[in-house]
Design a protein around this motif. Sequence first.
Motif: not given
Lengths: 343, 247
Positions: B134-139, B150-151, B158-161, B188-194
């Motif tokens: 979800v783009g939170l690497a490093g956090r 936004g984060e 992320a918690v749901a995933l 992100l959702i376009a990716e998750l959709k897969e």
Amino acid sequence: MQQTKAQPTFWITRQMLVLFAVLGTMPLWAESVGLYQYLGVEIVIWMIFALGFNLLLGYTGLPSFGHGAFFGLGAYAFGLVQHELAVSLWLGLLGAVALAAAGGGLVACFLSHRRGIYFALMSIAFGQVFWFVAIKWHAVTGGEDGLLNIPRPAFDFGVGHLALDNNTALFYFVLAVLAVVIIGLWRLVHSPFGKVIQAVKQNEMRTAFVGYNVWLFKWSAFTISAAVAGLAGGLFAMAQESAYPDVMSLHASGFVVMMTLIGGGFVSFWGPVIGAAVFFLARDLLGSMTETWLLWYGLMFMAVVVFKPEGIAGAWQDMVKRRSSGRERGGHAGAALAAQLKR
Amino acid sequence: MALFEARHIHKRFGDQVVLEDISLAFQEGTMNGIMGPNGAGKTTCFNVLTGRFSPERGSVSFAGADITGLKPREIARRGIARSFQIMNLFDDYSAIENVLIAVPEVREKGFNMVQQLNGGSSAMDKAAEVLRKVGLAGREQENAAALSYGERRALEIAVALAAEPRLLFLDEPTSGLGAEGTARLFDLIAELKESYTIVAIEHDMAFLFGLADRISVIHWGQVIAQGTPDELRANKWVQASNLGKLA
């Protein structure tokens, strides 16, 4: 840098060693600073009580104002075992833990789908019920006088035994129990169970939506907390050589809340330990100066709630943070200076 | 057969009818949108479908089993995860702890009181992987409360995933996000959709029409239109009710 690796959790930490060193040497220095041996016994017992209480308040976020009931159940169970069954340390403490856990488990059935003010009010109500029963059920509890002449059974460890009738020996025994409780609770709060109860404290609804049985976690935390209170109560009955309804009263339940809050149970595992020590030192030091020591202690409590709700442990953490950020700033300045010099 | 199916759901609060005969079906591997004006009953619909409220009438089934009236935790354990419109995080926990608590491996050990949750475990690696996704690497070590808006939105997903769901409900994921945040979420959702079956409530029409395979329009507690984005663009109800204009 990716920092996904948390510090490993050890069985024994530096803070524990410091605490055990300070308390372990207390019989050597207590009298020279104007304290007395029995005070150490009392402090350690209430540390155990407050640590167990904080599992509920600080870690699960459930404010119980009737926890004295379980302390009292432990005390009565210990006395009844000695009087009715056998003079035995282990059987007495086992009985204390078992009865308090049973009482706690029963009460928790009614409290575990509540939180906040409703939880608090119901915990008071249940605490009062136990207190009232203790006063009225003469045949078992001895009424307002309580159970008297409870023996201090010897510490029997198979190959030999150690008499606990003098306060120094008893002190080392309760200190050993405290060590076991601290190590156990330290493991507990860093275990998956500990993480889940802290999640319940922060957000009950989300905890349920990620698949946890919130009710059962609250029930378990309550019951464990009551069992620890019962252990402390059993030790207290042994120390006092009696068990009486006073420890179940609302104000005794209030003491453990105040200790935990003043010490900083919301922000630190060590809050209740600090709080119990401060409470008894305040009682004895302020008490030697004025009869109205509770008034001053109460004012101190109010001051903490108003100015530093995170308690003594919170103030300490702030200080450490300030010092380390001061160092960091110094470091940045140094780095900036170094960069300038390079240029 | 649909992976998830709600049939003739009715829900009222007091004498206020909120959902009236709602029927929805979501096929495995699809991205489904739910749209409608404010107060149409979308979030209530989610709350009924994920067990927060039970319906007065109607039934809900998931993967062939009836899940009507089950508790949120029971529904979660069957493989349905959800995010919330109003942020619903563990604020005192770090980002990684927020995710960790939802990892099934940790959930199964919930009553373990001795083992320690430390670095190096596979659960920790999984949690870090979800944050990266979800783009939170490093956090990871940042407190949830200290993250930017936004984060926090990303962490909410992320918690749901983390629960590794078969079906993912997202309640207004773009709510409060600016154009840039929305664009990032779109990717992100376009990716998750897969890899997930997704149901999303969304106000942002362009967002939804760009992602969803099927869309249901809820208005006055009823499904007033259903179909592919193209079908909905042509639907007179949708056009008339001002919902299609942005698409």
